[in-house]
Design an enzyme around this catalytic site. Structure first.
Site, PDB file in Angstrom:
ATOM      1  N   SER A 165      13.260   2.515   3.014  1.00 59.14           N
ATOM      2  CA  SER A 165      14.098   3.326   4.260  1.00 59.14           C
ATOM      3  C   SER A 165      14.430   1.900   5.077  1.00 59.14           C
ATOM      4  CB  SER A 165      12.752   3.997   5.032  1.00 59.14           C
ATOM      5  OG  SER A 165      11.836   3.187   5.463  1.00 59.14           O
ATOM      6  N   ARG A 216       5.251  10.991  -2.564  1.00 58.43           N
ATOM      7  CA  ARG A 216       4.932  10.663  -1.063  1.00 58.43           C
ATOM      8  C   ARG A 216       6.318  10.724  -0.111  1.00 58.43           C
ATOM      9  NH1 ARG A 216       4.792   4.480   1.327  1.00 58.43           N
ATOM     10  NH2 ARG A 216       4.278   5.029   3.425  1.00 58.43           N
ATOM     11  N   TYR A 235      11.324   8.615   1.454  1.00 54.79           N
ATOM     12  CA  TYR A 235      11.114   7.641   0.217  1.00 54.79           C
ATOM     13  C   TYR A 235      11.773   8.189  -1.223  1.00 54.79           C
ATOM     14  CZ  TYR A 235       8.044   5.584   3.592  1.00 54.79           C
ATOM     15  OH  TYR A 235       7.373   4.968   4.698  1.00 54.79           O
ATOM     16  N   ASN A 281       7.837  -5.686  -1.149  1.00 55.45           N
ATOM     17  CA  ASN A 281       7.935  -4.557  -0.291  1.00 55.45           C
ATOM     18  C   ASN A 281       6.460  -4.398   0.043  1.00 55.45           C
ATOM     19  OD1 ASN A 281       7.700  -2.287   1.344  1.00 55.45           O
ATOM     20  ND2 ASN A 281       8.809  -0.965  -0.197  1.00 55.45           N
ATOM     21  N   HIS A 285       4.364  -4.535   9.262  1.00 57.39           N
ATOM     22  CA  HIS A 285       4.123  -4.440  10.583  1.00 57.39           C
ATOM     23  C   HIS A 285       2.961  -4.969  11.164  1.00 57.39           C
ATOM     24  CE1 HIS A 285       7.315  -1.868   9.259  1.00 57.39           C
ATOM     25  NE2 HIS A 285       6.447  -1.012   8.872  1.00 57.39           N
ATOM     26  N   ARG A 295       7.506   0.693  13.465  1.00 60.02           N
ATOM     27  CA  ARG A 295       7.896   0.106  12.327  1.00 60.02           C
ATOM     28  C   ARG A 295       8.975  -0.935  12.407  1.00 60.02           C
ATOM     29  NH1 ARG A 295       5.626   3.385   8.329  1.00 60.02           N
ATOM     30  NH2 ARG A 295       5.414   5.534   9.101  1.00 60.02           N
ATOM     31  N   PRO A 313       0.988  -1.317  -0.187  1.00 58.48           N
ATOM     32  CA  PRO A 313       0.005  -0.027  -0.054  1.00 58.48           C
ATOM     33  C   PRO A 313       0.678   1.215  -0.059  1.00 58.48           C
ATOM     34  CG  PRO A 313      -0.119  -1.110   2.166  1.00 58.48           C
ATOM     35  CD  PRO A 313       0.694  -2.118   1.291  1.00 58.48           C
ATOM     36  N   ASN A 314       0.538   2.254  -0.676  1.00 59.35           N
ATOM     37  CA  ASN A 314       0.985   3.432  -0.878  1.00 59.35           C
ATOM     38  C   ASN A 314       2.172   3.721  -1.591  1.00 59.35           C
ATOM     39  OD1 ASN A 314      -1.304   4.928   0.872  1.00 59.35           O
ATOM     40  ND2 ASN A 314      -0.156   3.820   2.459  1.00 59.35           N
ATOM     41  N   ARG A 326      13.400   4.262  12.316  1.00 56.94           N
ATOM     42  CA  ARG A 326      12.243   4.949  12.609  1.00 56.94           C
ATOM     43  C   ARG A 326      11.492   4.851  13.531  1.00 56.94           C
ATOM     44  NH1 ARG A 326       9.630   4.368   6.667  1.00 56.94           N
ATOM     45  NH2 ARG A 326       8.683   6.450   7.551  1.00 56.94           N
ATOM     46  N   ASP A 385       1.393 -15.787   6.470  1.00 58.03           N
ATOM     47  CA  ASP A 385       0.814 -16.984   6.605  1.00 58.03           C
ATOM     48  C   ASP A 385       0.984 -17.549   4.969  1.00 58.03           C
ATOM     49  OD1 ASP A 385       0.697 -17.154   9.291  1.00 58.03           O
ATOM     50  OD2 ASP A 385      -1.243 -16.944   9.145  1.00 58.03           O
ATOM     51  N   HIS A 411      12.728  -2.897   1.421  1.00 56.65           N
ATOM     52  CA  HIS A 411      12.285  -1.572   2.127  1.00 56.65           C
ATOM     53  C   HIS A 411      13.221  -0.497   1.630  1.00 56.65           C
ATOM     54  CE1 HIS A 411       9.163  -3.486   4.547  1.00 56.65           C
ATOM     55  NE2 HIS A 411      10.383  -4.434   5.004  1.00 56.65           N
ATOM     56  N   ALA A 470       3.117  -0.824   4.649  1.00 57.41           N
ATOM     57  CA  ALA A 470       2.544  -0.847   5.889  1.00 57.41           C
ATOM     58  C   ALA A 470       2.289  -2.068   6.622  1.00 57.41           C
ATOM     59  CB  ALA A 470       1.537   0.159   6.387  1.00 57.41           C
ATOM     60  N   GLU A 495      12.341  -9.757   0.974  1.00 53.24           N
ATOM     61  CA  GLU A 495      11.433  -8.723   1.699  1.00 53.24           C
ATOM     62  C   GLU A 495      12.651  -7.492   1.275  1.00 53.24           C
ATOM     63  OE1 GLU A 495      11.327  -8.841   5.720  1.00 53.24           O
ATOM     64  OE2 GLU A 495      10.158  -6.934   5.980  1.00 53.24           O
TER      65      GLU A 495
HETATM   66  C1  DQA Z   1       8.332   0.765   3.794  1.00 52.75           C
HETATM   67  C2  DQA Z   1       8.389   0.852   5.360  1.00 52.75           C
HETATM   68  C3  DQA Z   1       7.043   0.728   5.644  1.00 52.75           C
HETATM   69  O1  DQA Z   1       7.282   1.107   7.238  1.00 52.75           O
HETATM   70  C4  DQA Z   1       6.042   1.756   5.208  1.00 52.75           C
HETATM   71  O2  DQA Z   1       4.686   1.713   5.901  1.00 52.75           O
HETATM   72  C5  DQA Z   1       6.029   1.960   3.719  1.00 52.75           C
HETATM   73  C6  DQA Z   1       7.363   1.756   3.138  1.00 52.75           C
HETATM   74  C7  DQA Z   1       9.812   1.068   2.883  1.00 52.75           C
HETATM   75  O3  DQA Z   1       9.971   0.679   1.801  1.00 52.75           O
HETATM   76  O4  DQA Z   1      10.515   1.709   3.414  1.00 52.75           O
HETATM   77  O5  DQA Z   1       5.073   2.125   3.323  1.00 52.75           O
HETATM   78  O6  DQA Z   1       8.093  -0.463   3.505  1.00 52.75           O
END
Ligand code: DQA
Length: 143
Positions: A102, A18, A23, A74, A80, A111, A10-11, A107, A87, A100, A77, A98
């Site tokens: 950041s 953003r 990011y 990735n 977490h 997170r 998401p996002n 942080r 699962d 990320h 959110a 995985e």
């Molecule tokens: C993220 C880190 C997450 O905590 C955050 O909610 C994101 C992006 C990252 O790529 O740094 O949406 O996964």
């Protein structure tokens, strides 16, 4: 030809505008283009999906069984919070990396825990958009 499924949570569709201090300024399309060119060079097939919806991500992971050799995710959110995504990854047993953008450990406290890391082969974080390329390279190396 080996195939990898890339899942953006998401996002991440908002990358570019953003929170650029956290990011960066690269858009999701820019990240996807660089992933495509790295995969192409190494003759790996890529399918790339983004979803803001937890259940859709679970469905993508379930449907990947038997079709993909690796998953690069990735979970954003959902990293977490999502027992369901964790699962699903555990159920399909597809090697997963995985990533990320950041470094989540530097942080907010909420997170700093990933529910996904224990079911991933490894996690790459903190290198900005380069985390994706490093993660893809690592995944291509192990499949
Ligand atoms: C993220 C880190 C997450 O905590 C955050 O909610 C994101 C992006 C990252 O790529 O740094 O949406 O996964």
């Amino acid at each position: 030809m080996k195939k990898i499924l890339v899942i953006h949570g998401p996002n991440l569709n908002l990358l570019g505008t953003r929170e650029p201090k956290v990011y960066g300024k690269l858009t999701l399309e820019g990240i996807n283009n660089s992933l495509e060119s790295l995969a192409k060079k190494q003759k790996i097939g890529l399918a790339i999906r983004q979803s803001n919806i937890e259940g859709e991500i679970v469905n993508l992971i379930q449907k990947a069984k038997g079709k993909f050799d690796g998953i690069l995710i990735n979970p954003a959110a959902y990293t977490h919070t999502s027992v369901a995504i964790r699962d699903a990854l555990a159920a399909v047993e597809i090697p997963t990396v995985e990533v990320h953008i950041s470094n989540i450990h530097t942080r907010e406290e909420f997170r700093q825990k990933s529910l996904i890391s224990p079911v991933a082969k490894g996690t790459i974080m903190g290198f900005g958009d380069k985390s994706y390329l490093l993660g893809l390279q690592a995944l291509m190396d192990i499949i």
